[in-house]
Design an enzyme around this catalytic site. Structure first.
Site, PDB file in Angstrom:
ATOM      1  N   GLY A 163       0.818  -1.212   0.000  1.00  0.00           N
ATOM      2  CA  GLY A 163       0.000   0.000   0.000  1.00  0.00           C
ATOM      3  C   GLY A 163       0.847   1.256   0.000  1.00  0.00           C
ATOM      4  N   CYS A 164       0.213   2.362   0.352  1.00  0.00           N
ATOM      5  CA  CYS A 164       0.798   3.688   0.113  1.00  0.00           C
ATOM      6  C   CYS A 164       1.984   4.056   1.001  1.00  0.00           C
ATOM      7  CB  CYS A 164      -0.281   4.760   0.244  1.00  0.00           C
ATOM      8  SG  CYS A 164      -1.513   4.658  -1.064  1.00  0.00           S
ATOM      9  N   PHE A 165       2.203   3.325   2.101  1.00  0.00           N
ATOM     10  CA  PHE A 165       3.346   3.672   2.953  1.00  0.00           C
ATOM     11  C   PHE A 165       4.657   3.089   2.437  1.00  0.00           C
ATOM     12  CE2 PHE A 165       1.521  -0.220   4.859  1.00  0.00           C
ATOM     13  CZ  PHE A 165       2.635  -1.052   4.865  1.00  0.00           C
ATOM     14  N   PHE A 373       2.363   7.007   4.379  1.00  0.00           N
ATOM     15  CA  PHE A 373       1.155   6.637   5.142  1.00  0.00           C
ATOM     16  C   PHE A 373       0.377   5.598   4.349  1.00  0.00           C
ATOM     17  CE2 PHE A 373       1.544  11.362   4.902  1.00  0.00           C
ATOM     18  CZ  PHE A 373       2.109  11.602   6.150  1.00  0.00           C
TER      19      PHE A 373
END
Length: 389
Positions: A163-165, A373
């Site tokens: 994911g985005c982190f 994040f």
């Protein structure tokens, strides 16, 4: 007899892990955000949902995104109507696309990074590949090794479904690899293609629609190593420390689930609030050893999850508007490319610093922070030191 400690000492690098080159790539298909709602509702056969379309138009208008790049063209979507539905079995079709395209886009970014680095690719000792777009065996790391013609003995690490982190995660891993293996040169690649998450609109699931308004495709690659060879390798940023934490009371704030219908995306409303409420604690922990408490004295690279997150972080920390300039620029030009975003922002920052004639790669400043994040809510915090231009 040689002791284990002597062997261990000889294995370690002297200096900090250093970013030595950055390359980025996007698919050729560019999408204008202002006209995207018309296109999106037409291609998903949802033009009768006029109220929902108006909501989506407002989301796109508020997104602070001008354009995005997408592998999925109108032709591809017309050939795959199930991908355009909100919840239709379509994983096979999506997988067939990303299994090929994710390594391919990664190769494009990696080739640029290797060219800037200026060393033969045979000197790459480690490969870290990261994607949230599909899974396969052997993985995208293997495919990229073949596509680039890297040595078969390159040490590979494949990160799927982070994911985005994860743009922060790959830097943390690359730092440990470079500093604990003398002479290591780590190729890091983040490649993201939204063919796994694209779907039609639903009145009942507006969080899914938020994703449709924000996500874009892109790949970024960096070369990381310690002790750059003088006159041969050009340091850009030093990786000083790296930390990861799960935010309190944030269960279920961002989720993604791989299903027959592709990767579904779920988002709670208060993600910006959760991040801004906890960000100062992460900053204090990261910068206490350096005696830094003025957040405006740092250069900033924050994952641009969306404009609301950036606005609330800015407000909470009383950041000057120019602090998130590079971050907002990448959001505006590319959208949210998940793990690849922070590496695009690193690239933008060193380029704009050089163009403006500033004295360091970090907008003229010495110390900086990179934030990722994502699902968890998980936060990655990387302390950076810039290099003289």
């Amino acid at each position: 007899m040689v002791t284990v400690e002597e062997v261990r000492r000889a294995q370690r690098a002297e200096g900090p892990a250093t970013v030595m080159a950055i390359g980025t790539a996007t698919p050729p298909n560019c999408v204008d955000q202002s006209t995207y709602p018309d296109y999106y509702f037409r291609i998903t056969n949802s033009e009768h949902k006029t109220e929902l379309k108006e909501k989506f138009q407002r989301m796109c208008d508020k997104s602070m995104i001008k354009k995005r790049y997408m592998y999925l063209t109108e032709e591809i979507l017309k050939e795959n109507p199930n991908v355009c539905a909100y919840m239709a079995p379509s994983l096979d079709a999506r997988q067939d696309m990303v299994v090929v395209e994710v390594p391919k886009l990664g190769k494009e970014a990696a080739t640029k990074a290797i060219k800037e680095w200026g060393q033969p690719k045979s000197k790459i000792t480690h490969l870290v590949f990261c994607t949230t777009s599909g899974v396969d065996m052997p993985g995208a790391d293997y495919q990229l090794t073949k596509l680039l013609g890297l040595r078969p003995s390159v040490k590979r690490l494949m990160m799927y479904q982070q994911g985005c982190f994860a743009g922060g995660t790959v830097l943390r891993l690359a730092k440990d690899l470079a500093e604990n293996n003398k002479g290591a040169r780590v190729l890091v690649v983040c490649s993201e293609i939204t063919a796994v998450t694209f779907r039609g609109p639903s009145d009942a699931h507006l969080d899914s629609l938020v994703g449709q308004a924000l996500f874009g495709d892109g790949a970024a690659a960096i070369i990381v190593g310690s002790d750059p060879i003088p006159e041969v390798e050009k340091p850009l940023f030093e990786l000083v420390s790296a930390a990861q934490t799960i935010l309190p009371d944030s269960d279920g704030a961002i989720d993604g689930h791989l299903r027959e219908v592709g990767l579904t995306f779920h988002l709670l409303k208060d993600v910006p609030g959760l991040i801004s409420k906890n960000i100062e604690k992460s900053l204090n922990e990261a910068f206490q050893p350096l005696n830094i408490t003025d957040w405006n004295s740092l250069f900033w690279i924050a994952h641009p999850g969306g404009p609301a997150i950036l606005d609330q972080v800015e407000l909470k920390l009383a950041l000057k508007p120019e602090k998130l300039r590079a971050t907002r620029h990448v959001l505006s030009e590319y959208g949210n490319m998940s793990s690849a975003c922070v590496l695009f922002i690193l690239d933008e920052m060193r380029k704009s610093s050089a163009k403006k004639g500033l004295k360091t790669t970090g907008e003229g400043l010495d110390w900086g922070v990179l934030f990722g994040f994502g699902p968890g809510l998980t936060v990655e915090t990387v302390v950076l030191h810039s290099v003289s231009t």
